[in-house]
Design an enzyme around this catalytic site. Structure first.
Site, mmCIF file in Angstrom:
data_model
loop_
_atom_site.group_PDB
_atom_site.id
_atom_site.type_symbol
_atom_site.label_atom_id
_atom_site.label_comp_id
_atom_site.label_asym_id
_atom_site.label_seq_id
_atom_site.Cartn_x
_atom_site.Cartn_y
_atom_site.Cartn_z
ATOM 1 C CG LEU A 8 -2.121 -1.231 1.264
ATOM 2 C CD1 LEU A 8 -3.015 -0.675 2.054
ATOM 3 C CD2 LEU A 8 -2.718 -0.749 -0.068
ATOM 4 C CE LYS B 135 5.349 5.376 -5.502
ATOM 5 N NZ LYS B 135 5.706 4.826 -6.242
ATOM 6 C CG PHE C 207 0.830 -6.830 -11.268
ATOM 7 C CD1 PHE C 207 0.508 -5.932 -12.746
ATOM 8 C CD2 PHE C 207 -0.311 -7.819 -10.982
ATOM 9 C CE1 PHE C 207 -0.519 -7.000 -13.531
ATOM 10 C CE2 PHE C 207 -1.577 -8.020 -11.974
ATOM 11 C CZ PHE C 207 -0.975 -7.796 -12.932
ATOM 12 C CB ALA D 246 7.764 -3.061 -9.286
ATOM 13 C CB SER E 14 6.907 1.437 -12.709
ATOM 14 O OG SER E 14 5.500 2.068 -11.862
ATOM 15 C CE1 TYR F 97 8.968 -0.077 -14.523
ATOM 16 C CE2 TYR F 97 9.386 1.448 -16.557
ATOM 17 C CZ TYR F 97 8.961 0.062 -15.571
ATOM 18 O OH TYR F 97 7.835 -0.176 -16.097
ATOM 19 C CG PHE G 168 8.287 16.465 -19.544
ATOM 20 C CD1 PHE G 168 8.263 17.078 -18.767
ATOM 21 C CD2 PHE G 168 8.395 14.856 -19.005
ATOM 22 C CE1 PHE G 168 7.677 17.595 -17.642
ATOM 23 C CE2 PHE G 168 7.641 15.188 -17.468
ATOM 24 C CZ PHE G 168 7.471 15.704 -17.305
#
Ligand SMILES: NC(=O)c1ccc[n+]([C@@H]2O[C@H](COP(=O)([O-])OP(=O)(O)OC[C@H]3O[C@@H](n4cnc5c(N)ncnc54)[C@H](O)[C@@H]3O)[C@@H](O)[C@H]2O)c1
Ligand SMILES: O=c1ccn([C@@H]2O[C@H](COP(=O)(O)OP(=O)(O)O[C@H]3O[C@H](CO)[C@@H](O)[C@H](O)[C@H]3O)[C@@H](O)[C@H]2O)c(=O)[nH]1
Length: 335
Positions: free
Chosen positions: A33, A35, A72, A74, A76, A140, A207
């Site tokens: 938790l 993220k 999942f 990670a 990222s 990454y 960007f």
């Protein structure tokens, strides 16, 4: 048999849990938790903890009959990984190593892994096929490639079977409206653009407009999150049917520039969405577009959302109904 979903309270993980439940699967969720969101935890049992916690992994594999893991969990973010690469080696590579070790120890032989288009780096040609060279342009992407290699070697040594799904840019939200994208801080283009439309930000920063693309801004392949979710169940099914390890790209096959995304969001929301030009962000390849023919042929994957406009409209519905994301719930649960 149950499927263990690490990162199941996160954006793509929660949508995949929804798909697994619709398919009648028994699901176990492990998420720190840090993220993710409690409100996005759709199944029980739920373990709040870290994938690097070996005792916790042991407990989960001892308490449940797990035949497959969807991994999942990670960090990222391409830009953050350039600033803080060691964080990525720790949370991504160390987590995967401990998870694979626990799987081997408990005889769990199937894993579906969240890989990424970022393993390719700057592609020699687009659309990108799975056999294209992997030269990650960010730590990454590098950590995800290391994990793919770790799985390849683990297959040879321990008979572990894997499917690595290299997603391109995930976007959109569940059509039922109960789950969607809520990252804090948000760094992804589509939700940021929609925050401008909601009046939560003044402008979107672009960007770099000096890339070798028609309008100078980066081109990405946006794929709907429920289409990714569908591919995960197909991947588990593929492994269960003994079809063996494989790597698949998951994208739409259509590339859109940052400026095209902003223009489409203007059309969908009816908002002017002011944009300002800022320098390039580190680690961004100019163009990433998938060839996903292999996933369609071998997994029987049928993505439902083809048009960027449909994907942005799906995200817009979620952001309008949840302007503060899951905030009200996570304030109570995040420590
Ligand atoms: N979002 C994209 O466009 C995209 C594209 C390609 C690949 N991916 C990959 O897909 C996966 C999911 O991405 P997402 O956008 O849903 O991210 P997310 O941050 O929403 O979800 C990741 C979840 O994993 C949890 N987590 C992270 N580290 C953990 C750990 N050590 N132990 C336990 N839980 C942990 C977080 O709390 C979060 O809930 C990631 O592996 C990411 O690299 C994402
Ligand atoms: O405020 C912003 C945010 C992003 N961008 C650009 O928009 C594009 C998309 O960026 P973003 O939404 O941050 O996604 P990516 O950096 O492409 O990475 C996503 O997609 C990758 C696969 O392509 C995944 O591996 C990553 O986990 C996921 O975050 C890139 O060119 C960015 O430079 C901007 O111009 N302004």
């Amino acid at each position: 048999m149950a499927i263990l979903v690490t990162g199941g309270a996160g954006y793509i993980g929660s949508h995949t849990v929804a798909e697994l439940l619709d398919r009648g699967e028994k699901v176990i969720i492990l998420d720190s938790l840090k993220k993710g969101h409690h409100a996005a935890v759709l199944a029980e049992p739920f373990y709040q903890g870290d994938v690097r916690d070996q005792d916790l992994l042991k407990r989960i594999f001892s308490e449940h009959e797990v035949d497959a893991v969807l991994h999942f969990a990670a960090d990222s973010l391409v830009g953050e990984s350039v600033q803080d690469p060691l964080k990525y080696y720790d949370n991504n590579v160390v987590s995967a190593q401990r998870l694979l070790t626990a799987m081997v120890e408990h005889g769990v032989k199937k894993i579906v892994f969240s890989s990424t288009a970022a393993v390719y780096g700057e592609p020699e040609q687009v659309p990108i096929e799975e056999h294209s060279p992997t030269r990650p342009a960010s730590p990454y992407g590098e950590t995800k490639r290391v994990i793919e290699k770790m799985m390849e070697w683990s297959e040879k040594a321990y008979g572990l079977e894997y499917i690595s799904l290299r997603y391109f840019n995930a976007a959109g939200a569940h059509p039922k409206g109960h789950i969607g994208e809520d990252h804090d801080p948000e760094t992804h283009l589509i939700p940021l653009v929609l925050q401008v439309a909601l009046g939560k930000r003044e402008a979107i920063s672009i960007f770099g407009d000096d890339y070798p693309t028609p309008d100078g801004t980066c081109i990405r392949d946006y794929i709907h999150v429920t289409d990714l979710a569908q591919a995960h169940w197909l991947a588990v099914d593929h492994l269960r049917r003994g079809k063996g390890s494989a790597i698949y790209n998951l994208g739409n096959g259509n590339g859109y520039s940052v400026k095209e995304v902003i223009d489409t969001a203007r059309k969908v929301t009816g908002h002017a969405i002011p944009a300002i030009m800022v320098p390039r962000r580190g680690g961004d390849p100019a163009v990433l577009i998938a060839s996903s023919g292999k996933a369609k042929r071998e997994l029987g994957w049928h993505p439902q959302y083809e048009k960027l406009e449909e994907i942005i409209r799906s995200a817009w519905e979620w952001h309008q109904s949840h302007p503060d994301g899951y905030q009200d719930v996570t304030v109570l649960t995040k420590k």
